[in-house]
Design a protein around this motif. Structure first.
Motif, PDB file in Angstrom:
ATOM      1  N   VAL A   1       4.606   8.194  12.873  1.00 36.50           N
ATOM      2  CA  VAL A   1       4.903   9.594  12.203  1.00 36.50           C
ATOM      3  C   VAL A   1       6.537   9.247  11.679  1.00 36.50           C
ATOM      4  N   SER A   2       7.399   8.482  12.444  1.00 37.67           N
ATOM      5  CA  SER A   2       8.894   8.468  12.183  1.00 37.67           C
ATOM      6  C   SER A   2       8.814   7.299  11.243  1.00 37.67           C
ATOM      7  N   TYR A   3       8.031   6.089  11.221  1.00 34.41           N
ATOM      8  CA  TYR A   3       7.825   5.248  10.104  1.00 34.41           C
ATOM      9  C   TYR A   3       7.558   5.666   8.811  1.00 34.41           C
ATOM     10  N   LEU A   4       6.325   6.628   8.909  1.00 33.51           N
ATOM     11  CA  LEU A   4       6.051   7.004   7.442  1.00 33.51           C
ATOM     12  C   LEU A   4       7.190   8.113   6.784  1.00 33.51           C
ATOM     13  N   LEU A   5       7.754   8.866   7.849  1.00 32.81           N
ATOM     14  CA  LEU A   5       8.936   9.584   7.179  1.00 32.81           C
ATOM     15  C   LEU A   5      10.105   8.957   6.659  1.00 32.81           C
ATOM     16  N   GLU A   6      10.332   7.884   7.093  1.00 32.58           N
ATOM     17  CA  GLU A   6      11.427   6.849   6.865  1.00 32.58           C
ATOM     18  C   GLU A   6      11.126   6.364   5.430  1.00 32.58           C
ATOM     19  N   ARG A   7       9.813   6.006   5.283  1.00 31.36           N
ATOM     20  CA  ARG A   7       9.335   5.384   4.148  1.00 31.36           C
ATOM     21  C   ARG A   7       9.051   6.336   2.972  1.00 31.36           C
ATOM     22  N   GLY A   8       9.670   7.733   3.350  1.00 31.80           N
ATOM     23  CA  GLY A   8       9.287   8.719   2.309  1.00 31.80           C
ATOM     24  C   GLY A   8       8.198   9.544   2.073  1.00 31.80           C
ATOM     25  N   ALA A   9       7.280   9.681   2.984  1.00 31.55           N
ATOM     26  CA  ALA A   9       6.240  10.174   2.934  1.00 31.55           C
ATOM     27  C   ALA A   9       6.701  11.728   3.199  1.00 31.55           C
ATOM     28  N   SER A  10       5.748  12.575   2.221  1.00 31.22           N
ATOM     29  CA  SER A  10       5.784  13.818   2.049  1.00 31.22           C
ATOM     30  C   SER A  10       5.630  14.794   3.137  1.00 31.22           C
ATOM     31  N   VAL A  11       6.815  15.321   3.762  1.00 25.10           N
ATOM     32  CA  VAL A  11       6.819  15.969   5.169  1.00 25.10           C
ATOM     33  C   VAL A  11       5.739  17.168   5.266  1.00 25.10           C
TER      34      VAL A  11
ATOM     35  N   MET B   1       0.614  -1.119  -0.126  1.00 18.69           N
ATOM     36  CA  MET B   1       0.112   0.045   0.130  1.00 18.69           C
ATOM     37  C   MET B   1       1.028   1.326  -0.154  1.00 18.69           C
ATOM     38  N   ASP B   2       0.531   2.265  -0.635  1.00 12.17           N
ATOM     39  CA  ASP B   2       1.026   3.555  -0.869  1.00 12.17           C
ATOM     40  C   ASP B   2       0.904   4.467   0.241  1.00 12.17           C
ATOM     41  N   PRO B   3       2.121   4.755   1.024  1.00  9.38           N
ATOM     42  CA  PRO B   3       1.913   5.651   2.280  1.00  9.38           C
ATOM     43  C   PRO B   3       1.540   7.078   1.965  1.00  9.38           C
ATOM     44  N   GLU B   4       1.294   7.405   0.570  1.00 10.86           N
ATOM     45  CA  GLU B   4       1.042   8.821   0.168  1.00 10.86           C
ATOM     46  C   GLU B   4      -0.545   8.646  -0.342  1.00 10.86           C
ATOM     47  N   LEU B   5      -1.185   7.618  -0.126  1.00  4.01           N
ATOM     48  CA  LEU B   5      -2.741   7.610  -0.348  1.00  4.01           C
ATOM     49  C   LEU B   5      -3.459   8.648   0.540  1.00  4.01           C
ATOM     50  N   PHE B   6      -4.337   9.134  -0.329  1.00  6.94           N
ATOM     51  CA  PHE B   6      -5.053  10.286   0.384  1.00  6.94           C
ATOM     52  C   PHE B   6      -6.569  10.194   0.411  1.00  6.94           C
ATOM     53  N   ASN B   7      -7.444  11.043   1.269  1.00  7.08           N
ATOM     54  CA  ASN B   7      -8.824  10.596   1.509  1.00  7.08           C
ATOM     55  C   ASN B   7      -9.453  11.676   0.668  1.00  7.08           C
ATOM     56  N   ARG B   8     -10.703  11.980   0.958  1.00  9.41           N
ATOM     57  CA  ARG B   8     -11.572  12.780   0.133  1.00  9.41           C
ATOM     58  C   ARG B   8     -11.084  14.265   0.503  1.00  9.41           C
ATOM     59  N   ASP B   9     -10.545  14.359   1.831  1.00  9.25           N
ATOM     60  CA  ASP B   9      -9.781  15.635   2.364  1.00  9.25           C
ATOM     61  C   ASP B   9      -8.551  15.910   1.930  1.00  9.25           C
ATOM     62  N   TYR B  10      -7.871  15.141   1.259  1.00  6.52           N
ATOM     63  CA  TYR B  10      -6.560  15.233   0.846  1.00  6.52           C
ATOM     64  C   TYR B  10      -5.520  14.809   2.101  1.00  6.52           C
ATOM     65  N   LYS B  11      -6.324  14.139   2.819  1.00  6.81           N
ATOM     66  CA  LYS B  11      -5.424  13.831   4.182  1.00  6.81           C
ATOM     67  C   LYS B  11      -4.782  12.661   3.950  1.00  6.81           C
ATOM     68  N   ARG B  12      -3.255  12.655   4.220  1.00  6.14           N
ATOM     69  CA  ARG B  12      -2.409  11.540   4.221  1.00  6.14           C
ATOM     70  C   ARG B  12      -2.298  10.750   5.628  1.00  6.14           C
ATOM     71  N   PRO B  13      -1.999   9.584   5.526  1.00  9.80           N
ATOM     72  CA  PRO B  13      -1.702   8.827   6.787  1.00  9.80           C
ATOM     73  C   PRO B  13      -0.512   9.562   7.833  1.00  9.80           C
ATOM     74  N   LEU B  14       0.132  10.459   7.072  1.00  8.19           N
ATOM     75  CA  LEU B  14       1.138  11.136   8.001  1.00  8.19           C
ATOM     76  C   LEU B  14       0.492  12.296   8.693  1.00  8.19           C
ATOM     77  N   HIS B  15      -0.766  12.875   8.123  1.00  2.43           N
ATOM     78  CA  HIS B  15      -1.562  13.901   8.758  1.00  2.43           C
ATOM     79  C   HIS B  15      -2.086  12.928   9.839  1.00  2.43           C
ATOM     80  N   GLU B  16      -2.768  12.187   9.831  1.00  3.03           N
ATOM     81  CA  GLU B  16      -3.373  11.214  10.775  1.00  3.03           C
ATOM     82  C   GLU B  16      -2.552  10.814  12.105  1.00  3.03           C
ATOM     83  N   ALA B  17      -1.401  10.338  11.672  1.00  5.59           N
ATOM     84  CA  ALA B  17      -0.275  10.147  12.682  1.00  5.59           C
ATOM     85  C   ALA B  17       0.029  11.327  13.519  1.00  5.59           C
ATOM     86  N   ALA B  18       0.230  12.417  12.735  1.00  7.81           N
ATOM     87  CA  ALA B  18       0.802  13.740  13.228  1.00  7.81           C
ATOM     88  C   ALA B  18      -0.215  14.248  14.333  1.00  7.81           C
TER      89      ALA B  18
END
Length: 365
Positions: free
Chosen positions: A90-100, A65-82
């Motif tokens: 947060v650390s895991y997603l950043l290490e996997r290259g999520a856009s900060v 699964m792509d860590p940059e997937l976004f929902n209808r509000d364009y929220k990414r998993p990184l938004h949720e974790a943060a």
């Protein structure tokens, strides 16, 4: 298990962090058929939201699964974790290259969302991975502005250390972080902002409101005192309509603040708003704040004062259909004024309960 129950079962397993059971139910092929719900949230979003880093890594590394997937509000998993303060996710997603600095709806970054909480380690992780503290959302707020609303001094200290000019910002309606901290009653934050930042005394937003007015109209007297003592705030400054803190406190029924302004600071209780010639009593009557009316009268408010349209506080009470306010004003002596309760006041009274007040007070119609 019925076919329609499968997505709900998987969602529950992710939310509860039951990785073993999830592995039994999922396969790379199965994930392709999983449609997100109405919000567009994927299993990744739910794993990040609930802080299950092991589930997150399984979904990304084993199921692709792509860590940059976004929902209808364009929220990414990184938004949720943060936003939930989940450091491991947060650390895991950043290490996997999520856009900060990815943007969700209204242009919120993960760092902005992290600043709604006081998990400093999450904020540090984002900044150390290149998050820009100076970015603004659609309302013109940067992360420092958001942290000022929450009132976490240690977060504000850190942001000033890594981005010394982050304090120097205004929203789209010209509100500063000092306005926001004062409005929300964040005393420690206000003290820090006055100590480390260079806000001008009585800076005004687009409506002419100062931080002192914000503090007073929300009942934060301790903050009002600090602004007077450490920032030379003017207690009689006026907004764009010519209203003082006194008038704004009457609108919001802040009786203690009114006592503070009049009794301690010597503000004239009968001061008028420049544009409408309303007194604080007019505003309290219009809003139906009966206790505030009593407070103002006890401080010497002129019950017979007229505004620019020759209307008394009773008129504004009747226009606002405020029976309780009309009753107090009549009992306080307005019915003894030759024309205060005349035709106009009763014409303004549309509700039966307001008209009944006049009948109870033996005022002729």
């Amino acid at each position: 298990m019925a076919e329609g129950d499968k997505p709900r079962q998987l969602l529950r397993l992710v939310q509860e962090g039951q990785l073993d059971l999830l592995q039994e139910e999922l396969s790379p092929a199965a994930t392709k058929d999983l449609a997100p719900g109405r919000s567009g949230d994927t299993l990744l979003h739910h794993a990040a939201r609930h802080g299950h880093q092991k589930v997150l890594s399984y979904l990304v590394e084993e199921l692709g699964m792509d860590p940059e997937l976004f929902n209808r509000d364009y929220k990414r998993p990184l938004h949720e974790a943060a936003s939930r303060g989940h450091l491991e996710c947060v650390s895991y997603l950043l290490e996997r290259g999520a856009s900060v600095d990815c943007l969700k709806k209204a242009d919120w970054t993960p760092l902005m969302m992290a600043c709604t909480r006081q998990n400093l380690e999450v904020i540090k992780a984002l900044v150390e991975h290149g998050a820009n503290p100076l970015l603004k959302n659609k309302d013109g707020w940067n992360c420092f502005h958001i942290a000022s609303r929450e009132g976490h001094p240690h977060v504000l200290q850190y942001l000033l250390d890594v981005s010394p000019r982050s304090w120097d910002t205004e929203s789209t309606i010209s509100r500063t972080p000092l306005h926001t901290a004062a409005m929300h009653g964040c005393l420690e934050a206000v003290e820090l902002l006055l100590e480390r930042c260079q806000y001008k005394p009585d800076s005004r937003d687009r409506c002419g409101v100062t931080p002192f007015m914000d503090a007073v109209q929300n009942g934060h007297i301790a903050i009002a005192r600090v602004l007077l003592e450490k920032h030379q705030a003017c207690p009689t400054a006026v907004d764009a309509l010519g209203a003082q803190a006194l008038h704004r406190a009457a609108v919001t029924a802040q009786d203690e603040a009114i006592q503070f302004l009049v009794s301690e600071l010597g503000v004239d209780v009968n001061e008028r708003v420049r544009s409408l010639q309303h007194t604080a009593l007019h505003y309290a009557a219009k809003e139906g704040h009966t206790h505030t009316i009593q407070t103002l009268l006890s401080l010497g408010a002129d019950i017979h004062a007229r505004d620019g349209k020759n209307r008394s506080a009773l008129h504004t009470a009747c226009a606002g259909q405020q029976a309780g306010a009309a009753r107090i004003l009549l009992q306080a002596g307005l019915k003894d004024s030759p024309d205060a309760t005349g035709t106009l006041a009763q014409e303004l009274a549309r509700k039966p309960e307001v008209l009944q007040v006049f009948q109870e007070s033996n005022v002729s119609t």
